[in-house]
Scaffold this motif. Structure first.
Motif, PDB file in Angstrom:
ATOM      1  N   GLY A 198      -8.379 133.342 -88.661  1.00  0.00           N
ATOM      2  CA  GLY A 198      -9.190 133.180 -87.788  1.00  0.00           C
ATOM      3  C   GLY A 198      -8.280 132.717 -86.410  1.00  0.00           C
ATOM      4  O   GLY A 198      -7.124 132.097 -86.366  1.00  0.00           O
ATOM      5  N   GLU A 199      -8.927 132.906 -85.261  1.00  0.00           N
ATOM      6  CA  GLU A 199      -8.535 132.304 -83.888  1.00  0.00           C
ATOM      7  C   GLU A 199      -9.080 131.247 -83.379  1.00  0.00           C
ATOM      8  O   GLU A 199     -10.282 131.541 -83.057  1.00  0.00           O
ATOM      9  CB  GLU A 199      -8.289 133.551 -82.979  1.00  0.00           C
ATOM     10  CG  GLU A 199      -8.067 133.154 -81.385  1.00  0.00           C
ATOM     11  CD  GLU A 199      -6.722 132.468 -81.294  1.00  0.00           C
ATOM     12  OE1 GLU A 199      -5.761 132.856 -81.869  1.00  0.00           O
ATOM     13  OE2 GLU A 199      -6.850 131.267 -80.931  1.00  0.00           O
ATOM     14  N   HIS A 254       6.197 135.508 -81.215  1.00  0.00           N
ATOM     15  CA  HIS A 254       6.704 136.813 -81.946  1.00  0.00           C
ATOM     16  C   HIS A 254       7.561 137.749 -81.173  1.00  0.00           C
ATOM     17  O   HIS A 254       7.983 138.701 -81.945  1.00  0.00           O
ATOM     18  CB  HIS A 254       5.449 137.457 -82.781  1.00  0.00           C
ATOM     19  CG  HIS A 254       4.535 136.369 -83.478  1.00  0.00           C
ATOM     20  ND1 HIS A 254       5.342 135.405 -84.497  1.00  0.00           N
ATOM     21  CD2 HIS A 254       3.402 136.372 -83.727  1.00  0.00           C
ATOM     22  CE1 HIS A 254       4.322 134.686 -84.891  1.00  0.00           C
ATOM     23  NE2 HIS A 254       3.179 135.389 -84.332  1.00  0.00           N
ATOM     24  N   GLU A 295       5.726 129.714 -82.735  1.00  0.00           N
ATOM     25  CA  GLU A 295       6.096 130.574 -84.007  1.00  0.00           C
ATOM     26  C   GLU A 295       6.452 131.751 -83.857  1.00  0.00           C
ATOM     27  O   GLU A 295       6.128 132.439 -82.730  1.00  0.00           O
ATOM     28  CB  GLU A 295       4.863 130.358 -84.867  1.00  0.00           C
ATOM     29  CG  GLU A 295       4.108 129.087 -85.123  1.00  0.00           C
ATOM     30  CD  GLU A 295       2.604 129.094 -85.279  1.00  0.00           C
ATOM     31  OE1 GLU A 295       1.847 129.086 -84.342  1.00  0.00           O
ATOM     32  OE2 GLU A 295       2.269 129.019 -86.322  1.00  0.00           O
TER      33      GLU A 295
HETATM   34  N1  SAH Z   1      -4.875 133.222 -85.061  1.00  0.00           N
HETATM   35  C1  SAH Z   1      -3.993 131.737 -84.741  1.00  0.00           C
HETATM   36  C2  SAH Z   1      -3.931 131.198 -85.899  1.00  0.00           C
HETATM   37  C3  SAH Z   1      -3.474 131.865 -87.207  1.00  0.00           C
HETATM   38  S1  SAH Z   1      -1.945 130.897 -87.390  1.00  0.00           S
HETATM   39  C4  SAH Z   1      -2.455 132.257 -84.380  1.00  0.00           C
HETATM   40  O1  SAH Z   1      -2.114 133.478 -84.295  1.00  0.00           O
HETATM   41  O2  SAH Z   1      -1.730 131.471 -83.898  1.00  0.00           O
HETATM   42  C5  SAH Z   1      -1.006 131.811 -88.480  1.00  0.00           C
HETATM   43  C6  SAH Z   1       0.517 132.005 -88.158  1.00  0.00           C
HETATM   44  O3  SAH Z   1       1.088 132.685 -89.239  1.00  0.00           O
HETATM   45  C7  SAH Z   1       0.473 132.822 -86.924  1.00  0.00           C
HETATM   46  O4  SAH Z   1       1.860 131.990 -86.367  1.00  0.00           O
HETATM   47  C8  SAH Z   1       0.812 134.133 -87.345  1.00  0.00           C
HETATM   48  O5  SAH Z   1       1.310 134.814 -86.296  1.00  0.00           O
HETATM   49  C9  SAH Z   1       1.850 133.803 -88.602  1.00  0.00           C
HETATM   50  N2  SAH Z   1       1.743 135.048 -89.472  1.00  0.00           N
HETATM   51  C10 SAH Z   1       0.648 135.736 -89.650  1.00  0.00           C
HETATM   52  N3  SAH Z   1       1.007 136.705 -90.691  1.00  0.00           N
HETATM   53  C11 SAH Z   1       2.364 136.437 -91.076  1.00  0.00           C
HETATM   54  C12 SAH Z   1       3.265 136.951 -91.893  1.00  0.00           C
HETATM   55  N4  SAH Z   1       2.907 138.074 -92.789  1.00  0.00           N
HETATM   56  N5  SAH Z   1       4.193 136.097 -92.364  1.00  0.00           N
HETATM   57  C13 SAH Z   1       4.517 135.170 -91.496  1.00  0.00           C
HETATM   58  N6  SAH Z   1       3.950 134.766 -90.535  1.00  0.00           N
HETATM   59  C14 SAH Z   1       2.702 135.204 -90.267  1.00  0.00           C
END
Ligand code: SAH
Length: 390
Positions: A198-199, A254, A295
């Motif tokens: 979730g967000e 990203h 991240e």
């Molecule tokens: N919606 C919020 C909270 C989720 S956090 C957000 O986007 O920040 C989850 C983290 O894991 C985020 O940084 C997301 O971009 C990252 N993430 C999502 N899928 C991933 C994957 N397959 N491999 C590595 N990181 C991933």
């Protein structure tokens, strides 16, 4: 209770007609004001409710007890009344898994067909971090994220977010008892990250309330400074997040240009990089002690070149920041591959040389789909009409 009306028409069969035991609501996870309301509802004088709520608070959140009978400083009568109407039960754990690396994942049921995951990761943060979910499913559809393939079912309540922490403390067996006080230094669970499903900024009211409960020094006592909220970039709520929670901020970046970020994180079409960075700069009390975590998921051939690392350095200019490079975690049917290790190291080197701490995050719990972006449950949103029929 409703539902009795039709009983007369059924053939007599005691197993069918026996009225079901009503499910008592749990007090575990509630805020202080909500707890006081529950007390008033069972006859506690409104004037005394706050004081009683404080008493209960310590038992529920400091000691983690699950039985009202253990509340030795609460009058026996009140304990009995509470037990008659409420429980201190946690949501049901549908599945518990442990990874080879010690990461633990729980799938918890919050209601019929409503399930969410949370993950405990040992040896990160001060001692260990719990990754909590704020929604079941997600609205954002980031192309590399497994949760993004699950439509939003609903926001979690504050109590449901807090309950994830209580479930982890139960499982780690680290509630103190009056005979066994637990020092902060002994704890395994020391950090909270809102990086599950979730967000969080689309559920800010409940996230705020949950953080207040989790951080309360008379209870679970995991401080706001050890709580990180991660967002895909809901720019208009970023400053507010800081003002309302005092939590640490993480941004799922990203990509370093709008064209690519529009593709990977479609929310970027709504709030582009310029708007996002303007918002980040307004986050309260940023400084060396309070850095923003960026991240950056490493996707082979997509966002992992040296010019992109340099672009990242330029984007972050002037912001107290650290960068988490996340090797992409694959999931069934995922359309990307993880960058080569060498590529990730070269990327990290560019950032390091520019003065940024940029640890490459060791993938944790991949074997049980507990790593970043791998969380997903089978829950789907049920239309009201279907719910009545089911
Ligand atoms: N919606 C919020 C909270 C989720 S956090 C957000 O986007 O920040 C989850 C983290 O894991 C985020 O940084 C997301 O971009 C990252 N993430 C999502 N899928 C991933 C994957 N397959 N491999 C590595 N990181 C991933």
């Amino acid at each position: 209770m409703k539902g009795i009306a039709g009983q007369g028409r059924r053939p007599h069969n005691p197993r069918v007609t026996a009225s079901p035991t009503p499910i008592k609501p749990s007090l575990a996870g509630l805020s202080k004001p909500a707890l006081a309301e529950k007390l008033i509802a069972v006859g506690v004088e409104p004037k005394k409710a706050r004081m009683r709520a404080e008493q209960l608070w310590r038992w529920i959140y400091h000691y983690g007890i699950t039985d009202f009978a253990a509340m030795t400083n609460v009058a026996k009568e009140l304990r009995a009344t509470l037990a008659e109407h409420y429980t201190l039960a946690r949501p049901e754990i549908v599945a518990a898994q442990v990874s080879q690396d010690g990461t633990r994942k729980w799938l918890i049921r919050l209601g019929p067909g409503v399930e969410a995951e949370c993950v405990f990761i040992p040896d990160v943060g001060r001692s260990g971090a719990l990754c909590v979910s704020s929604q079941v499913g997600c609205t954002l559809n980031c192309t590399f994220c497994h949760t993004g393939t699950q439509k939003l079912v609903r926001n979690l309540t504050a109590a449901e977010i807090v309950a994830q922490v209580m479930i982890a403390r139960d499982a780690l067996d680290e509630w103190p008892t009056p005979e066994r006080p637990l020092n902060d230094g002994d704890r395994k669970l020391t950090n909270i990250v809102f990086m599950g499903m979730g967000e969080p900024l689309y559920n800010l009211d409940n996230v705020e309330e949950a953080i207040a409960t989790i951080a309360d020094g008379d209870g679970i006592s995991i401080s706001r400074r050890r709580t990180t909220v991660s967002t895909a970039g809901v720019a208009p709520r970023i400053k507010e997040l800081g003002e309302r929670t005092g939590a640490m901020l993480a941004i799922s970046l990203h990509a370093t240009n709008d064209a690519l970020r529009n593709e990977l994180v479609p929310l970027n079409k709504k709030y582009n990089l310029e708007e996002l960075f303007a918002a980040i700069r307004t986050y309260p009390s940023l400084g060396n002690a309070k850095r923003v975590t960026f991240e950056y998921v490493m996707l082979k051939g997509v966002n992992d070149t040296i010019p992109e690392a340099k672009a990242l350095v330029r984007l972050l200019a002037g912001i107290p920041a650290k960068i988490n490079l996340i090797p992409f975690n694959p999931w069934p049917g995922s359309p990307y591959e993880c960058s080569n290790w060498e590529t990730i190291e070269t990327f990290a080197e560019v950032l390091n040389r520019a003065g940024y701490s940029s640890p490459i995050r060791t993938p944790r719990g991949r074997d049980i789909l507990a790593a970043c972006g791998q969380l997903r449950s089978e829950s789907v949103k049920v239309r009201a009409s279907q719910r009545q029929n089911g």
